[in-house]
Enzyme design. Structure first.
Site, PDB file in Angstrom:
ATOM      1  N   GLY A 118       0.785  -1.221   0.000  1.00 15.61           N
ATOM      2  CA  GLY A 118       0.000   0.000   0.000  1.00 15.61           C
ATOM      3  C   GLY A 118       0.818   1.273   0.000  1.00 15.61           C
ATOM      4  O   GLY A 118       0.321   2.329  -0.383  1.00 15.61           O
ATOM      5  N   SER A 547      31.122  12.844 -24.923  1.00 17.54           N
ATOM      6  CA  SER A 547      30.098  11.784 -24.810  1.00 17.54           C
ATOM      7  C   SER A 547      30.170  11.117 -23.437  1.00 17.54           C
ATOM      8  O   SER A 547      30.580   9.965 -23.323  1.00 17.54           O
ATOM      9  CB  SER A 547      30.250  10.757 -25.935  1.00 17.54           C
TER      10      SER A 547
END
Length: 636
Positions: A118, A547
């Site tokens: 929950g 990169s």
């Protein structure tokens, strides 16, 4: 069947087990979940169902009674939640963390129930449990009413295609079985349900602790005349995982070729039915054939339906492999590479727009990028909120683009071909789950145009094998200098090359991009596409870019043929690169004048296993270039 077995012989016990299995073999199966907010009583309800259906052995019951006394349950003789909350952490905290699956059966039906956590931080676990469910029992604490997590779980159940919903208003004993309280909660939930498109649900007042309206109608709720929870679960009509009356669909999981005389395509039938002689189409190739036989471990079948695992043998040798889909020839699913989808983000790290992830759809695995979300969905108000990305447990709508066309159907029509997961390429963690709404029209209007002069012909004219020499490293490491030296040496060898430099492309092709993480990702994606086109032209392409992210370098590698992408790590320590500071960028970054600078306030993810590594502390640029040339030879 569970009973005291202390005096039984093994043979008698085996007979009982066989008789029990035979009794339940032909019953229909209902998969359902229990969900809702924290402490609404989900585990207690499932424990009660197991207990009332006599699915607990005497030794289990004894252990349960002992555990109930040990953990203390405020006078309750048995804590039914302990039957489900199997993790020690759950028992200590009194909450459910993981999804727990349990089996039980009644006289009319078999059940597999998933007890979903929950807590909001475990919403991702709830999505896992709901993805295969036919029905959802949404619990509400009668004292608390409809809560945020109630809405979130209901919305997810609806989006995941669960059309059978039970609103179980639990702990009615703690509000004196007050009908007005029950009616108010049902009215509040009905208003919310209508706002998100839920067409109907069944509301039942229950007490998991007392057993009210679980298997027997309670005398304490004379005002309630509906079914008990078990009655409803036993009789509710459910649609199979796939519609047996609809078109045939089977994702191919394995090409079964034990010898030269047998070739079959194995998988789970996702929808429709099949019989020998039916015409099938293999997608995405589009090739057609007819069913020769339907093979199983128990022999050939005259007829197969959704939910069965089979091996399909065809009359013709057609192009079909793992990841393809066999479908009804005259009613095939769609094929596309751009989609609108709902995404539930399930990772602690936020979604990175433009980054390449693995997308798994049925038995298909492709590379995918996610665009900036169109909006995030507020589960309380259903309001569409502006969003740049998605964080843990957030739900949003975004466009996705795959690196090749995939076979799909909208999730509302077919879960197997419409639901997908996203996997991080570096960590292999599942980071998201999604549901395809539809393909984008532009993906249907753009088709690949075949040309007569192939990339092999271009390469042969240049007498070389196309390569991508991808130089990566920190700013100031020497990437551009070394790449320039390598290109000059290749030119002396009469090789056809082109050098793409990080600074140069930002003057034109990528001048619209900044240096945020998403801009860096897009910068590398564009360079990868250009490099791919240049290799198609037969060139040896050299690229000099920081990169910084492994995932983005992997994205470019995946664009190329095997062995064509050569990662070269120009390995220079940060302090050495910063001492050089030939462009004065490190100084600006240290002064806070240059944001998102790699190595200072933006990370650099060094290659873990590059094809070539050069250390510019130990080598001069000339020596590094010679070393690289020696490693890539021969070029033909």
């Amino acid at each position: 069947m569970p009973t005291d077995t202390s005096y039984r012989t093994d043979a008698l016990i085996a007979e009982d087990i066989d008789a029990y299995l035979a009794q339940h073999q032909n019953k229909s199966m209902l998969r359902f979940i229990t969900c809702g907010s924290v402490d609404d009583g989900k585990s207690t309800l499932i424990g009660r169902l197991l207990y009332d259906s006599k699915m607990i052995f005497e030794d289990q019951l004894a252990a349960l009674e002992s555990d109930s006394k040990r953990v203390g349950t405020q006078g309750q003789e048995i804590d039914f939640a302990l039957l489900v909350d199997g993790l020690a952490a759950e028992r200590e905290q009194g909450i459910t963390i993981d999804v727990a699956y349990r089996f039980f059966a009644t006289e009319k039906r078999k059940f597999i129930v998933a007890d979903c956590p929950g807590h909001e931080q475990y919403t991702r676990n709830m999505v896992t449990g709901a993805s295969t469910a036919d029905l959802a029992v949404i619990l509400i604490d009668a004292r608390k009413g409809v809560l945020t997590q109630t809405r979130r779980h209901s919305f997810l159940c609806h989006k995941l295609g669960i059309r059978n919903l039970v609103l179980a208003v639990n702990k009615m004993d703690l509000v004196g079985y007050d009908q007005a309280q029950f009616d108010a909660i049902v009215a509040d939930y009905a208003h919310f349900a209508e706002s998100i498109g839920i067409e109907g649900f069944t509301a039942i007042p229950i007490s998991g602790f007392k057993g009210d309206n679980i298997t027997l109608l309670s005398a304490d709720t004379p005002w309630y005349s509906g079914p008990t929870l078990v009655d409803h679960l036993e009789t509710v009509e459910i649609s199979a995982a796939g519609d047996a009356d609809g078109p045939f669909r089977m994702p191919v999981q394995w090409v079964n070729r034990p010898n030269l005389d047998f070739r079959g395509f194995s998988g789970l039938i996702a929808a429709g039915s099949l019989k020998p002689g039916d015409s099938l189409r293999s997608l995405p190739s589009g090739k057609t054939s007819k069913v020769k036989s339907i093979v199983t471990m128990d022999g050939d079948l005259d007829h197969a339906i959704a939910g069965q695992s089979v091996t399909v043998c065809l009359e013709d040798e057609i192009d079909c492999s793992r990841g393809d889909v066999l479908a009804t020839a005259d009613a095939p699913p769609e094929v596309a590479d751009q989609f609108e989808s709902t995404i539930v983000w399930m990772d602690d790290e936020p979604m990175v727009v433009g980054r390449a992830y693995w997308l798994k759809l049925g038995s298909q695995t492709v590379s995918v990028t996610v665009a900036e979300p169109k909006y995030e969905i507020d589960v309380n108000s259903m309001e569409h909120l502006a969003a740049k990305t998605l964080h843990l447990n957030q739900i949003g709508v975004a466009e996705i683009t795959t690196d090749r066309r995939v076979v799909f159907e909208p999730y509302a029509e077919n879960r197997a071909l419409g639901g997908f997961i996203l996997v991080d390429k570096i960590t292999n963690h599942t980071v998201g789950a999604g549901m395809i709404h539809f393909s984008l029209r532009r993906s249907q209007n753009v088709h690949w145009q075949a040309t007569d002069i192939t990339r092999a012909h271009h390469a042969a004219l240049k007498n070389q094998t196309p390569r991508v020499l991808w130089f990566t490293g920190l700013s100031g490491s020497g990437k551009s200098t070394i790449a320039n030296q390598v290109e000059k040496k290749l030119a002396l060898m009469n090789r056809h090359t082109f050098l793409l430099d990080g600074d140069n492309v930002r003057h034109g092709l990528n001048k619209d991009l900044g240096f945020t993480e998403s801009d860096r990702i897009e910068n590398i994606r564009r360079i990868g596409e250009v490099a791919k086109l240049m290799t198609d032209a037969g060139l040896i392409v050299l690229t000099a870019f920081i990169s910084p992210f492994r995932a983005d370098r992997q994205l470019v590698r995946d664009m190329m043929d095997d062995g064509e992408f050569i990662e070269i790590h120009v390995d220079t320590p940060l302090e050495v690169a910063e001492a050089r500071d030939v462009k004065g960028l490190y100084k600006k970054a240290r002064e806070g004048k240059l944001k998102n600078f790699t190595g200072i306030d933006s990370p650099y993810e060094a290659p873990e296993d590059p094809e070539i590594r050069v250390n510019t502390v130990e080598m001069t640029p000339e020596e590094a270039a010679d070393f690289i040339i020696s490693k890539i030879l021969p070029l033909k």
